[in-house]
Write a protein that holds these residues in place. Structure first.
Motif, PDB file in Angstrom:
ATOM      1  N   ALA A  41       1.436  -1.567   0.031  1.00 36.65           N
ATOM      2  CA  ALA A  41      -0.188   0.534   0.129  1.00 36.65           C
ATOM      3  C   ALA A  41       0.663   1.314  -0.346  1.00 36.65           C
ATOM      4  CB  ALA A  41      -1.024   0.155   1.087  1.00 36.65           C
ATOM      5  N   VAL A  42       0.529   2.238  -0.500  1.00 37.40           N
ATOM      6  CA  VAL A  42       0.781   3.306  -0.727  1.00 37.40           C
ATOM      7  C   VAL A  42       0.136   4.905   0.507  1.00 37.40           C
ATOM      8  CG1 VAL A  42       1.563   5.563  -1.429  1.00 37.40           C
ATOM      9  CG2 VAL A  42       1.750   3.673  -2.682  1.00 37.40           C
ATOM     10  N   SER A  43       0.549   5.014   1.313  1.00 40.73           N
ATOM     11  CA  SER A  43       0.108   5.833   2.274  1.00 40.73           C
ATOM     12  C   SER A  43       0.400   7.523   2.369  1.00 40.73           C
ATOM     13  CB  SER A  43       0.710   5.433   3.884  1.00 40.73           C
ATOM     14  OG  SER A  43      -0.460   6.806   5.056  1.00 40.73           O
ATOM     15  N   PRO A  44      -0.367   7.974   1.376  1.00 41.05           N
ATOM     16  CA  PRO A  44       0.050   9.307   0.445  1.00 41.05           C
ATOM     17  C   PRO A  44      -0.178  10.587   2.181  1.00 41.05           C
ATOM     18  CG  PRO A  44      -2.123   8.000  -0.552  1.00 41.05           C
ATOM     19  CD  PRO A  44      -1.768   7.655   1.134  1.00 41.05           C
ATOM     20  N   GLY A  45      -0.034  11.527   2.102  1.00 38.07           N
ATOM     21  CA  GLY A  45      -0.804  12.717   2.917  1.00 38.07           C
ATOM     22  C   GLY A  45      -1.710  13.988   2.865  1.00 38.07           C
ATOM     23  N   TRP A  46      -1.757  14.691   2.750  1.00 44.61           N
ATOM     24  CA  TRP A  46      -2.109  15.458   2.284  1.00 44.61           C
ATOM     25  C   TRP A  46      -2.406  15.844   0.850  1.00 44.61           C
ATOM     26  CZ3 TRP A  46      -4.418  19.945   5.350  1.00 44.61           C
ATOM     27  CH2 TRP A  46      -5.275  19.575   6.510  1.00 44.61           C
TER      28      TRP A  46
END
Length: 245
Positions: free
Chosen positions: A177-182
């Motif tokens: 998974a990629v965990s994006p920020g804003w």
């Protein structure tokens, strides 16, 4: 090093009609992949197809990943698939303080970001080769929760647990998974409404990276996870240093 071929690969991008998913589709098409973007809205899919230039390697499919029978039928009708990506998230109405939170909104988040990914793995994994992958998107809310964000924080954290478990169960297929920020995407209209731009600008000033993310930042990260044959069960943080502040 295991070389994961992207050119001519069959890749499904769920949530590919806007935002991060659309950027992923554009990136993969540019590298010669055959991409199917899937989503609930035929109108949005058609608009995305036009935006991507009616590319010859692009197809669309109406799919609601909260419905098990729909996902089962979707993969039953398809041939082999090399990679699956899901950026789908239905968070409308979920960013509320507890007294105002409707459980129906919370359930939609769970269905789109936990049950949906689980069902994509259940029915999609048998179509994948040993070199295949499934890549999801979680989010920085799991690490930096805020008031009004309890449901999204909890579901992102649960999805990351699912990634680790599926990486073991479905090996050698890789699950990440990629965990994006804003990230500046249309989803912020549900989070901040008319204050979207001011909210993003304020966060940009706080982040070590000096800006909020763009959909292309997340597309780069997803492209890495698809192509790196020695990465599985991992959460790739692409958040401009948000976890540090």
């Amino acid at each position: 090093m295991t070389h994961i071929k992207i050119e001519d690969a069959e890749i499904i991008v769920v949530g590919g009609s806007s935002g991060m998913g659309l950027a992923v589709a554009r990136r993969l098409l540019a590298e010669g992949a055959r991409v199917t973007i899937a989503g609930r809205s035929g109108e949005k899919l058609a608009a995305a197809q036009r935006e991507l230039g009616n590319h010859s390697g692009l197809s669309t499919a109406i799919l609601d990943i909260s419905r098990e029978e729909a996902i089962a039928a979707f993969f039953l009708d398809r041939g082999p698939v090399d990679h699956i990506v899901s950026t789908a998230a239905d968070i409308e109405g979920a960013y509320q303080l507890l007294p105002d939170l409707q459980i129906s909104a919370a359930q939609r988040v769970v269905e789109s970001k936990l049950y949906g990914p689980l069902l994509l793995a259940k029915y999609g994994a048998p179509s994948l080769p040993p070199s295949g992958s499934i890549t999801y998107t979680s989010g920085v809310a799991a690490y930096r929760p805020a008031a009004r964000g309890s449901v999204v924080a909890a579901v992102n954290a649960a999805l990351e647990g699912l990634v680790r478990a599926l990486a073991v169960e479905l090996a050698p297929v890789r699950i990440n998974a990629v965990s994006p920020g804003w990230v500046d995407t249309p989803i912020w209209s549900f989070v901040a409404g008319e204050a979207k731009q001011a909210t993003l600008e304020a966060m940009a000033k706080r982040l070590p990276a000096g800006r909020v993310g763009q959909p292309e930042d997340i597309a780069d990260a997803i492209r890495f996870l698809i192509g790196n044959g020695f990465t599985t069960g991992s959460i790739l943080h692409v958040e401009g240093g948000h976890r540090l502040i």
